[in-house]
Each structure stands twice: as structure tokens, then as C-alpha cells.
Design a protein around this motif. Sequence first.
Motif, mmCIF file in Angstrom:
data_model
loop_
_atom_site.group_PDB
_atom_site.id
_atom_site.type_symbol
_atom_site.label_atom_id
_atom_site.label_comp_id
_atom_site.label_asym_id
_atom_site.label_seq_id
_atom_site.Cartn_x
_atom_site.Cartn_y
_atom_site.Cartn_z
ATOM 1 N N GLY A 25 0.742 -1.243 -0.024
ATOM 2 C CA GLY A 25 -0.049 0.114 -0.172
ATOM 3 C C GLY A 25 0.845 1.170 0.210
ATOM 4 O O GLY A 25 0.796 2.329 -0.618
ATOM 5 N N VAL A 26 1.973 1.498 1.098
ATOM 6 C CA VAL A 26 2.774 2.446 0.981
ATOM 7 C C VAL A 26 3.324 2.627 -0.503
ATOM 8 O O VAL A 26 3.501 3.911 -0.966
ATOM 9 N N ILE A 27 4.037 1.674 -0.988
ATOM 10 C CA ILE A 27 4.802 1.771 -2.020
ATOM 11 C C ILE A 27 4.047 2.187 -3.456
ATOM 12 O O ILE A 27 4.175 2.970 -4.083
ATOM 13 N N THR A 28 2.583 1.523 -3.442
ATOM 14 C CA THR A 28 1.733 1.860 -4.371
ATOM 15 C C THR A 28 1.432 3.303 -4.467
ATOM 16 O O THR A 28 1.392 4.019 -5.512
ATOM 17 N N PHE A 29 1.103 3.823 -3.217
ATOM 18 C CA PHE A 29 0.888 5.192 -2.885
ATOM 19 C C PHE A 29 1.997 6.175 -3.172
ATOM 20 O O PHE A 29 1.672 7.113 -4.276
ATOM 21 N N ILE A 30 3.375 5.648 -3.013
ATOM 22 C CA ILE A 30 4.428 6.700 -3.331
ATOM 23 C C ILE A 30 4.742 6.545 -4.844
ATOM 24 O O ILE A 30 5.046 7.754 -5.416
ATOM 25 N N ASN A 31 4.406 5.424 -5.445
ATOM 26 C CA ASN A 31 4.737 5.467 -7.073
ATOM 27 C C ASN A 31 3.717 6.099 -7.824
ATOM 28 O O ASN A 31 4.005 6.669 -8.883
ATOM 29 N N ILE A 32 2.282 6.018 -7.513
ATOM 30 C CA ILE A 32 1.363 6.459 -8.208
ATOM 31 C C ILE A 32 0.450 7.679 -7.513
ATOM 32 O O ILE A 32 -0.603 8.130 -8.537
ATOM 33 N N GLY A 33 0.369 7.629 -6.285
ATOM 34 C CA GLY A 33 -0.515 8.623 -5.363
ATOM 35 C C GLY A 33 -1.872 7.968 -5.417
ATOM 36 O O GLY A 33 -2.091 6.970 -5.916
ATOM 37 N N LEU A 34 -2.762 8.939 -4.809
ATOM 38 C CA LEU A 34 -4.309 8.424 -4.426
ATOM 39 C C LEU A 34 -5.101 8.470 -5.841
ATOM 40 O O LEU A 34 -5.886 9.618 -5.822
ATOM 41 N N PHE A 38 -6.906 3.033 -7.211
ATOM 42 C CA PHE A 38 -5.982 2.714 -6.168
ATOM 43 C C PHE A 38 -6.377 1.369 -5.520
ATOM 44 O O PHE A 38 -5.046 0.694 -5.348
ATOM 45 N N ALA A 39 -7.194 1.026 -4.837
ATOM 46 C CA ALA A 39 -7.303 -0.025 -4.194
ATOM 47 C C ALA A 39 -7.405 -1.338 -5.200
ATOM 48 O O ALA A 39 -6.688 -2.361 -4.564
ATOM 49 N N GLY A 40 -7.704 -1.242 -6.333
ATOM 50 C CA GLY A 40 -7.422 -2.624 -7.154
ATOM 51 C C GLY A 40 -6.027 -2.766 -7.405
ATOM 52 O O GLY A 40 -5.362 -4.057 -7.321
ATOM 53 N N LEU A 41 -5.295 -1.596 -7.675
ATOM 54 C CA LEU A 41 -4.007 -1.502 -7.879
ATOM 55 C C LEU A 41 -3.078 -2.190 -6.571
ATOM 56 O O LEU A 41 -2.120 -2.874 -6.794
ATOM 57 N N TRP A 42 -3.696 -1.565 -5.429
ATOM 58 C CA TRP A 42 -2.853 -1.983 -4.167
ATOM 59 C C TRP A 42 -3.187 -3.568 -4.024
ATOM 60 O O TRP A 42 -2.292 -4.268 -3.722
#
Length: 75
Positions: A25-34, A38-42
Amino acid sequence: MIPQKYEFFVFTFLMSLCMSFFMSGVITFINIGLVEGFAGLWIEAFIKAFVVAYPTIMIVVPQVRRVVKLVVRQG
């Protein structure tokens, strides 16, 4: 309840589950933002991370325990 002889497997499963969930979750947020979706990618990243994390933690935990015993003073 799960028998104590499976403690290592339960520990590594739960540790890898928690760590891969939060870190993906943290890395996905850092890489693409909100962003939208987002939830599906996470969740996709989490599943991939968990597949790597579980066997990795099963290998690493015994090694880390040995190192800890070497660097931590008894008593």
C-alpha cells in the motif's frame, strides 16, 4: 486452535501477510499517488508481494533469530 507445532508457519504467514499488505500500500501510494482505482492496484500489488514475502520470511526468520542471539546479551 492450531497446534503449537505449527507456530512457525502461522507466525511467518501472519508476518508476511501484514508486511506485504502495508508495504504494498505504501509503495503503491508513493509510486502513483491516490488515483482512481488505487484499491485495485494495491490489492494486485499485495498479492504479488505476498507470494514473494511468505517464502522469504520462512527462510529469513531463522537466520535473523541466530543473529539476534549473537548480538543480544543474556541476563
